[in-house]
Design an enzyme around this catalytic site. Structure first.
Site, short mmCIF file in Angstrom:
data_model
loop_
_atom_site.label_atom_id
_atom_site.label_comp_id
_atom_site.label_asym_id
_atom_site.label_seq_id
_atom_site.Cartn_x
_atom_site.Cartn_y
_atom_site.Cartn_z
N ARG A 1 0.96 -0.97 0.28
CA ARG A 1 -0.32 -0.01 0.06
C ARG A 1 0.87 0.93 0.22
O ARG A 1 0.27 2.32 -0.95
CB ARG A 1 -0.63 -0.32 1.48
CG ARG A 1 -2.25 0.25 1.19
CD ARG A 1 -3.47 -0.03 1.91
NE ARG A 1 -3.96 -0.96 1.92
CZ ARG A 1 -4.55 -1.10 1.71
NH1 ARG A 1 -5.99 -0.66 1.17
NH2 ARG A 1 -5.43 -2.39 1.99
N MET B 1 -11.68 3.82 -5.32
CA MET B 1 -12.54 2.37 -4.27
C MET B 1 -11.20 2.25 -3.15
O MET B 1 -10.81 0.91 -3.26
CB MET B 1 -12.84 2.10 -5.04
CG MET B 1 -14.31 2.54 -5.59
SD MET B 1 -15.58 2.71 -4.86
CE MET B 1 -16.27 1.61 -4.32
N ASN C 1 -14.41 12.46 1.34
CA ASN C 1 -15.40 11.76 0.30
C ASN C 1 -16.72 12.07 0.31
O ASN C 1 -17.18 11.96 1.72
CB ASN C 1 -14.62 10.36 1.44
CG ASN C 1 -15.19 8.71 0.26
OD1 ASN C 1 -14.81 9.07 -1.32
ND2 ASN C 1 -15.19 8.73 1.28
N HIS D 1 -20.02 8.71 0.44
CA HIS D 1 -20.69 7.77 0.73
C HIS D 1 -21.44 7.51 0.43
O HIS D 1 -22.91 8.56 1.13
CB HIS D 1 -19.99 6.89 2.28
CG HIS D 1 -20.03 6.40 2.42
ND1 HIS D 1 -19.52 5.20 2.06
CD2 HIS D 1 -21.04 5.37 3.33
CE1 HIS D 1 -19.58 3.23 2.82
NE2 HIS D 1 -20.65 4.35 3.44
N SER E 1 -23.79 10.53 2.19
CA SER E 1 -23.06 11.46 3.16
C SER E 1 -21.54 12.19 2.33
O SER E 1 -21.12 11.12 2.27
CB SER E 1 -22.50 10.86 4.37
OG SER E 1 -23.58 10.23 4.71
N ASP F 1 -14.43 6.42 5.91
CA ASP F 1 -15.91 6.73 6.26
C ASP F 1 -16.70 6.84 7.55
O ASP F 1 -17.64 6.70 8.22
CB ASP F 1 -16.75 5.38 5.20
CG ASP F 1 -17.06 4.95 4.17
OD1 ASP F 1 -16.75 3.60 3.94
OD2 ASP F 1 -16.04 5.69 3.15
N GLN G 1 -28.62 11.99 -6.09
CA GLN G 1 -28.46 13.12 -5.03
C GLN G 1 -27.42 13.13 -4.64
O GLN G 1 -26.54 14.56 -3.97
CB GLN G 1 -29.55 12.48 -3.12
CG GLN G 1 -31.06 12.65 -3.68
CD GLN G 1 -31.54 13.63 -3.77
OE1 GLN G 1 -31.04 15.27 -2.84
NE2 GLN G 1 -32.88 13.87 -4.41
C1 GRF Z 1 -21.33 6.19 -6.46
O1 GRF Z 1 -22.07 5.13 -5.21
C2 GRF Z 1 -20.58 6.81 -4.98
O2 GRF Z 1 -21.37 7.17 -3.63
C3 GRF Z 1 -18.78 6.05 -4.93
O3 GRF Z 1 -18.89 5.14 -6.18
C4 GRF Z 1 -19.81 4.83 -6.68
C5 GRF Z 1 -19.90 5.88 -8.49
O4 GRF Z 1 -19.15 7.40 -8.26
N1 GRF Z 1 -18.65 6.27 -3.43
P1 GRF Z 1 -18.78 7.53 -9.52
O5 GRF Z 1 -19.98 7.84 -10.47
O6 GRF Z 1 -17.51 6.77 -10.02
O7 GRF Z 1 -18.19 9.49 -8.76
#
Ligand code: GRF
Length: 194
Positions: free
Chosen positions: A64, A89, A106, A108, A135, A144, A172
């Site tokens: 990491r 991710m 971030n 979530h 959030s 988170d 949202q």
């Molecule tokens: C979304 O649901 C976000 O909340 C999560 O990743 C998903 C995809 O996000 N963290 P995006 O379309 O790549 O911004």
């Protein structure tokens, strides 16, 4: 204010944020950085004229720290004031999060503190929740878990599955994150409640 956006996939939250940073908005996107070279958001950022970079996590396997060193290089070069994790991710180490304490956000897809981690919508459905949402929080070492900066709620509807609920929440997310960033760059930490 210089904003760097970290993505892993489609980047719809990155697009919403980038599109919000116009006119008298005090911030501008200066970098879109992904851990995955195949992230569709990279092409969307390029179309918007935003510089992009990739720091792949796969070659580093479990190392990491080495991955984060690769991530830091383009990130620090962009000299960001604020970092927005937007569909990013990968879990970041305390060393990395500590470098940006108080200026990394971030989004979530749950009503934190409920359902940190993955599969948030299925967990809400399994629990029989009648409400769900998203959030935005400051990023700290714990996953988170940082101070809440904003929240938006949606109803869980009969017949919902994880995909239909995720789609309702995502709408949202695209309202909430830009509203939070706009307030955050003024120094105001009052949570945005939509
Ligand atoms: C979304 O649901 C976000 O909340 C999560 O990743 C998903 C995809 O996000 N963290 P995006 O379309 O790549 O911004």
């Amino acid at each position: 204010k210089r904003v760097a956006l970290l993505i892993s996939g489609g980047g719809s939250n990155m697009v919403a944020l980038a599109q919000s940073m116009t006119g008298d908005h005090p911030a501008r996107p200066v970098l879109v950085l992904s851990n995955d070279p195949a992230a569709k958001g990279l092409a969307r950022a390029a179309e918007m004229g935003i510089p992009t970079a990739v720091a792949e996590h796969r070659p580093f396997k479990g190392d990491r720290a080495a991955f984060e060193a690769a991530l830091l290089e383009p990130l620090l070069a962009a000299e960001p004031d604020v970092i927005c994790l937007a569909g990013f991710m990968r879990i970041l180490t305390p060393d990395f999060t500590g470098r940006f304490a108080g200026r990394m956000l971030n989004i979530h897809p749950s009503l934190l503190p409920k359902y940190p981690g993955l599969h948030t919508h299925q967990r809400a459905l399994d629990a029989g929740d009648t409400e769900a949402g998203c959030s935005v929080h400051e990023v700290i070492a714990d996953l988170d878990a940082g101070p809440l900066l904003g929240q938006a709620r949606v109803p869980v509807l009969p017949g919902d599955d994880a995909d239909s609920l995720a789609a309702r929440v995502l709408v949202q997310e695209h309202r909430l994150y830009p509203a939070v960033l706009r307030r955050f760059v003024t120094g105001d930490r009052t949570p945005v409640i939509l």
